[in-house]
Design an enzyme around this catalytic site. Sequence first.
Site, PDB file in Angstrom:
ATOM      1  CE  LYS A   1      -2.090  -0.500   3.962  1.00 54.01           C
ATOM      2  NZ  LYS A   1      -1.873  -1.493   4.063  1.00 54.01           N
TER       3      LYS A   1
ATOM      4  CB  VAL B   1       5.547   0.975  -2.665  1.00 53.47           C
ATOM      5  CG1 VAL B   1       6.010   0.963  -4.269  1.00 53.47           C
ATOM      6  CG2 VAL B   1       6.775   0.532  -1.304  1.00 53.47           C
TER       7      VAL B   1
ATOM      8  CE  LYS C   1      -0.656   4.295   7.656  1.00 57.61           C
ATOM      9  NZ  LYS C   1      -0.720   3.420   6.899  1.00 57.61           N
TER      10      LYS C   1
ATOM     11  CB  THR D   1      -0.193   0.282  14.240  1.00 63.42           C
ATOM     12  OG1 THR D   1       0.065  -0.249  12.811  1.00 63.42           O
ATOM     13  CG2 THR D   1      -1.504   0.936  14.138  1.00 63.42           C
TER      14      THR D   1
ATOM     15  N   GLY E   1      -4.786   3.517   4.565  1.00 60.77           N
ATOM     16  CA  GLY E   1      -5.661   2.925   6.089  1.00 60.77           C
ATOM     17  C   GLY E   1      -4.226   1.843   6.113  1.00 60.77           C
ATOM     18  CB  ALA E   2      -3.708   0.524   9.156  1.00 61.25           C
ATOM     19  N   GLY E   3      -3.471  -1.980   7.092  1.00 62.74           N
ATOM     20  CA  GLY E   3      -3.982  -3.087   6.761  1.00 62.74           C
ATOM     21  C   GLY E   3      -5.074  -3.069   5.690  1.00 62.74           C
TER      22      GLY E   3
ATOM     23  CB  SER F   1       4.596  -6.420  -3.981  1.00 59.13           C
ATOM     24  OG  SER F   1       5.996  -6.874  -4.319  1.00 59.13           O
TER      25      SER F   1
END
Length: 224
Positions: free
Chosen positions: A15, A17, A37, A41, A110-112, A171
Site C-alpha cells: 500500500k 509504495v 495516515k 502502528t 489505511g492500516a491493513g 508487488s
Amino acid sequence: MAVLFVTGTGTEIGKTVTTAAIAAVALAEGRSVAVLKPAQTGVAAHEPGDAAEVERLAGAVTTLELARYPEPLAPATAAARAGLPTVGPQEIAEAAAKLAASHDLVLVEGAGGLLVRFDAEGHTLADAARLAAAPVLVVVQAGLGTLNTTALTALALRQYGLDSPGVVVGSWPAEPDLAARCNLADLPQAAGAPLLGRIPEGAGTLPPTTFRTAAAGWLSGPLG
C-alpha cells in the site's frame, strides 16, 4: 479524485509504495499532494512512518498522521494496549476534507485491510471513506489466493456503497508464476473494477529519483 482512499487485501501488501507511486505521478503533473495516515502502528515515536516513506520516495508531499501506536497490531487493539485515544471515521473524513481544501490530491492510506477496526465501536476505513464520499483503491497480491481476498474486499465495498477506481498489484514479482500471470486477466472480474497497475517487487528500494521517473509506467488509467 480530490480524495482517494488506499486500502489493501491484507498487510505488507504494498500500500505504501503504491501510494508513493500515485503521489509521484501527480507531483510530476504539477499537482499538489497530501498524504494522510489515520493510524500508524508498529512504529516508535522517533521512527519514520508510512507517510514519511511516501514523502521520501515521491517528493514534496504534505504528510499528516492522526495517531501513532507502538505495537504492530490493528489500530483499535494497538490503541487499547497503549492506553491511547483511538481515531474515528469522522476525524479521518474531516482531516481529509481539510487537506483537500488546499491540495489537488489527498491520498488516505489505511492500516491493513478495509475492515480493520479503528476503534472500540468497530468503525473501519470503509466508514471513513463513506463519510468522505471518496473512492477506494484496492492494493492486491499477485499470486495464488488473491482472487478470493480481492472479491471479498470488493463485496465489502459494495455493501458500504463505496466506489473503487480499480486495483493495483502492490508487488509484481520479477519472475511471476502461472497463478500470477493468470491473475492479471482474472483480477478485474474478481474486483468488478479494472486493473490499474503493477508495482515491481522491490520498487521501494529504488533510489527516489529512479522511483519517481519510473512510477508513471507502473500505473494506468486515472492513476498514471
